[in-house]
Write an enzyme that holds these catalytic residues in place. Structure first.
Site, PDB file in Angstrom:
ATOM      1  N   THR A 147       0.820  -1.215   0.000  1.00  0.00           N
ATOM      2  CA  THR A 147       0.000   0.000   0.000  1.00  0.00           C
ATOM      3  C   THR A 147       0.852   1.262   0.000  1.00  0.00           C
ATOM      4  OG1 THR A 147      -1.834  -1.105   1.111  1.00  0.00           O
ATOM      5  CG2 THR A 147      -1.751   1.289   1.293  1.00  0.00           C
ATOM      6  N   ARG A 410      -5.576  -8.727   4.576  1.00  0.00           N
ATOM      7  CA  ARG A 410      -5.022  -8.555   3.222  1.00  0.00           C
ATOM      8  C   ARG A 410      -3.612  -7.972   3.265  1.00  0.00           C
ATOM      9  NH1 ARG A 410     -10.599  -7.291   1.980  1.00  0.00           N
ATOM     10  NH2 ARG A 410     -10.282  -5.033   2.009  1.00  0.00           N
ATOM     11  N   PHE A 411      -3.101  -7.712   4.440  1.00  0.00           N
ATOM     12  CA  PHE A 411      -1.694  -7.384   4.686  1.00  0.00           C
ATOM     13  C   PHE A 411      -1.215  -6.128   3.955  1.00  0.00           C
ATOM     14  CE2 PHE A 411      -2.017 -12.143   3.952  1.00  0.00           C
ATOM     15  CZ  PHE A 411      -2.505 -12.393   5.222  1.00  0.00           C
ATOM     16  N   CYS A 412      -2.089  -5.162   3.785  1.00  0.00           N
ATOM     17  CA  CYS A 412      -1.720  -3.904   3.113  1.00  0.00           C
ATOM     18  C   CYS A 412      -1.126  -4.168   1.731  1.00  0.00           C
ATOM     19  CB  CYS A 412      -0.740  -3.088   3.962  1.00  0.00           C
ATOM     20  SG  CYS A 412      -1.410  -2.552   5.540  1.00  0.00           S
ATOM     21  N   ASN A 413      -1.704  -5.133   1.034  1.00  0.00           N
ATOM     22  CA  ASN A 413      -1.225  -5.435  -0.312  1.00  0.00           C
ATOM     23  C   ASN A 413      -2.435  -5.726  -1.197  1.00  0.00           C
ATOM     24  OD1 ASN A 413       0.024  -6.626  -2.663  1.00  0.00           O
ATOM     25  ND2 ASN A 413       1.869  -6.881  -1.411  1.00  0.00           N
TER      26      ASN A 413
END
Length: 796
Positions: A147, A410-413
């Site tokens: 992100t 979603r792990f900042c991706n």
């Protein structure tokens, strides 16, 4: 009865056998010559749990922290902008740290400059600000970008730059000279923080060769590599990649566990003459300026020019000791890479080998197949025996109770999540319009996961850590079936059921209200009739505790000591009295006209709720002192003394600050069943089996017990659709989904494993952990409805 049989049978009564223990030689070639156990014992004594979130942040070494603390006790780090002895010493340490970090990255000060930043995100933003991208140029970022890289598009859009999200395999086509639009920026990660997929570091050299460059020019494409995830487990070797990236973003805590306030932007020195001048300049970045004229002269060296203000010199000094400890423990980053690769291969193999007894996979692993190279990060989903996805939030909660630390979401991706989970942009936008946000409990939408689970490994991860993860997944999810436990109901308004037709006979054992949400409950005195309003039990969850500038009420899950705040209602005086250990009692009026109120809003389980701040320094200071957290009291005036039956406001729900419904009911029989399960499943020496887990642990409003010989069966209440309490009718709104909060002891505020861990194994409906049922009052006689202990319960 059939429902209960299915529920009770869907989980084994005893844990399955542990997976075979790994052989001592499984990592014989990569466990630092047999030193791993000793390393973990001496350098990482804090590893009390199975820690598998190293991509989030790894664990710092004891020798690093001890050496850093010792230096602070003998030296005086000082502002390097001064010129006294301590400042000069500090500046020398900073300069040396730059050289050492460059050596760690496989390069030198001759080729790269080190600009210290707050973190990798700040490094990425700085790179975007100083890239001389032209209005007709492009900002291209690959699908697997974090992100923090995707966020550069906002800066680029402000400059009129064309935005182009691409697949990594499209780089050659996008950067081809034939389609060059002007000076542009290409950004990509060295390692995807979602799946662990890795990408070559030589793309800048590849692009450079397409154009050819001299010392007087720069090729049209600038290249930024996000190395935050990659550098923790693999050597960068920047000098081995020809031209090398223009920018490399790094994070120190990702590599060493500490310091957490330090990142770095590595800038290729041959690119420095072509950089754009930053619009903002801070202290230390200019050699001269005037107050009353727009004139300033920037410092000549790039490091001083770009490091606004005073650098984090304490953390930079800590970096020295981090590098020392890393070298002393592991010898080199190559040894770490070798170990991480072996652990990852073992983990992927074991996860893919997990099977239900019908042969179906327990885990769906994303990636780690075929040609691409993957690092020590593994994303996966868990499935039931029919191949249906199990919500990742449920898996994460159970992992926490089992002492396993992993990541869910979603792990900042966004790009990788969309790729591996087959999520389209319209789907994500629709979810957002429904109020679903990343990090909430909506882990399955239309039976499809909107996030995943992630385990990631560090320099000190052991094979035993992986074995514990596999054992946990087998114990909790092998042969689990998500279907068959749904309870169908007819709309309650269409049902005409008289009390004489109801099948269950029981009585109310206790009535409990929780005047302050997430604090201790107050049991209504035995035999006292307690009013039921349109919003639920009178005074139940009429107050919440709020932090400044937050929309979310404070919860016991985050602040366990809220359980120590004990309320009691003085009916005659219409006051609420709060007690807490070591503090004098606090009295609060329950009449809104006695309170100084200020309207605000809050959210309860994604629902917008009106809250009114109680403006009182006396109350705020008492609460903040008890909880050691700055907070204030808020209420809903409609629920107080004079507002209980005020006209309906359609903008806000007809319930208090309760989560899902007005009233929560549990039965003594179901509570005893859970206690029995805990005792059955516990090891002989497990103190947990001797802990009393009564019905109050579930924070109910009504506790029900059997009447006479007509015994309620455990979890029979899950079949009920209608409940009568002394003739007053309540509709069953469904089972109550539970979280780890029920494992906080309500008397001591200590976090326990039970009863949540046992419920999670034994009592899931549609994949969710449940206990108790929600009730909503129905009918037009609410003004005369009340509940008291001893009242007769009929249900069907």
């Amino acid at each position: 009865m059939e429902l209960q049989k299915r529920l009770l049978a869907q989980q084994p009564a005893t844990p399955p056998p542990s997976p075979p223990a790994s052989t001592n030689g499984i990592l014989s070639a990569s466990d630092y010559n047999g030193r791993l156990d000793e390393i973990r014992r001496t350098e990482y004594p804090q590893l009390k749990t199975v820690f598998l979130d190293h991509t989030g942040s790894t664990v710092c070494a004891a020798s690093h922290i001890q050496a850093f603390a010792a230096e602070l006790m003998t030296q005086i780090p000082a502002n390097p902008h001064s010129r006294h002895v301590e400042s000069q010493w500090t500046q020398a340490r900073i300069d040396h740290a730059r050289d050492r970090l460059l050596a760690f990255a496989g390069t030198s000060a001759e080729r790269y400059a080190v600009v210290f930043t707050a973190n990798a995100t700040a490094a990425i933003r700085l790179a975007a600000e100083i890239t001389p991208i032209e209005q007709h140029g492009e900002f291209c970022y690959t699908r697997e970008s974090h992100t923090s890289v995707v966020g550069v598009r906002s800066l680029a859009a402000d400059q009129g730059v064309h935005l182009r999200p691409i697949e990594f395999t499209d780089i050659g086509e996008v950067t081809a000279p034939a389609r060059c639009r002007g000076t542009s920026l290409l950004a990509y990660p060295a390692q995807c923080n979602f799946s662990g997929q890795r990408f070559p570091l030589n793309m800048a050299d590849t692009v450079s060769k397409l154009y050819g460059s001299t010392s007087d020019t720069h090729v049209p494409w600038w290249v930024l590599v996000d190395a935050a995830a990659y550098a923790a487990s693999s050597p960068l070797r920047l000098d081995a990649h020809g031209a090398g990236p223009d920018f490399v973003a790094m994070s120190m805590y990702k590599i060493f566990g500490a310091p957490t306030g330090l990142g770095a932007l590595l800038i290729r020195r041959s690119s420095v003459p072509f950089l754009r001048t930053k619009r903002y300049f801070g202290g230390g970045t200019v050699a001269g300026l005037t107050f009353d004229q727009p004139w300033q002269v920037y410092r000549s060296d790039i490091e001083a020019r770009l490091e606004d203000g005073t650098v984090n010199f304490h953390d930079i000094i800590s970096l020295h000791h981090a590098l020392d400890a890393h070298a002393n423990i592991y010898d080199s980053i190559d040894m770490v890479a070798r170990h991480a690769r072996a652990v990852t291969e073992y983990a992927v193999r074991e996860l893919r080998a997990l099977r239900h007894r019908n042969g179906r996979l327990v885990c769906e692993v994303y990636g780690h197949t075929g040609e691409p190279v993957f690092g020590p990060t593994v994303a996966f989903s868990v499935k039931d025996r029919a191949g249906r996805y199990i919500g990742y939030m449920e898996v994460e909660r159970l992992a926490v109770m089992a002492g396993i630390s992993l990541r869910a979401g979603r792990f900042c991706n966004p790009g990788a999540a969309q790729k591996w989970l087959c999520l389209s942009a319209p789907e994500l936008m629709k979810h957002a319009s429904l109020g679903y946000v990343c990090g909430d409990d909506h882990d399955l939408v239309d039976d499809k996961p909107v996030g995943a689970l992630r385990v990631s490994f560090g320099a000190m991860t052991s094979i035993e850590d992986i074995d514990q993860l596999v054992k946990f997944l087998l114990y909790q999810f092998r042969d689990y079936n998500m279907s068959g436990s749904a309870i169908s109901r007819l709309p309650i308004d269409t049902m005409e059921i008289s009390p004489t037709a109801l099948s269950v006979n029981a009585q109310v054992d206790k009535v409990i209200i929780y005047p302050v949400k997430s604090c201790h409950g107050w049991t209504v005195p035995s035999g006292t009739s307690w009013p039921v309003t349109r919003h639920g039990l009178k005074y139940d969850r009429v107050f919440v505790l709020m932090r400044e500038h937050s929309l979310l009420p404070m919860q016991q899950k985050q602040v366990p000591n809220m359980a120590l705040i004990r309320p009691r209602v003085d009916i005659d005086k219409s006051t609420l009295v709060l007690d807490a250990p070591g503090h004098e009692s606090l009295e609060i009026s329950l009449r809104p006209e006695d309170l100084k109120l200020e309207t605000t809003e809050t959210q309860v389980c994604s629902t917008r709720v009106r809250a009114v701040r109680v403006r009182s320094d006396r109350i705020s200071l008492w609460l903040s002192s008890v909880l050691s957290v700055s907070c204030y009291l808020a209420c809903e005036p409609r629920l107080l003394e004079s507002g209980a039956n005020t006209p309906h406001n359609s903008c806000y729900p007809d319930k208090s600050f309760a989560n899902k419904a007005q009233i929560l009911m549990v039965t003594q029989e179901s509570s005893r069943q859970v206690e029995q399960w805990i005792a059955e499943d516990a090891a002989p020496d497990d103190a947990t089996s001797r802990i009393r887990v009564g019905p109050m642990q579930y924070r109910p409003n009504i506790i029900v017990k059997s009447l006479g010989t007509d015994m309620i069966k455990p979890f029979e209440e899950l079949k009920w659709t209608l409940v009568h309490v002394d003739g007053s009718r309540f509709a069953v709104a469904g089972p109550c989904r539970r979280c780890q909060m029920i494992s906080i002891d309500q008397e001591s505020a200590k976090k326990l494993k039970e009863p949540y861990a046992t419920l999670a194994r034994r009592m899931r409906v549609d994949g969710k952990v449940v206990f108790g049922i929600y009730l909503n009052a129905t009918g037009s006689l609410l003004s005369t409805t009340s509940i008291k202990s001893g009242a007769t319960i009929n249900a069907a």
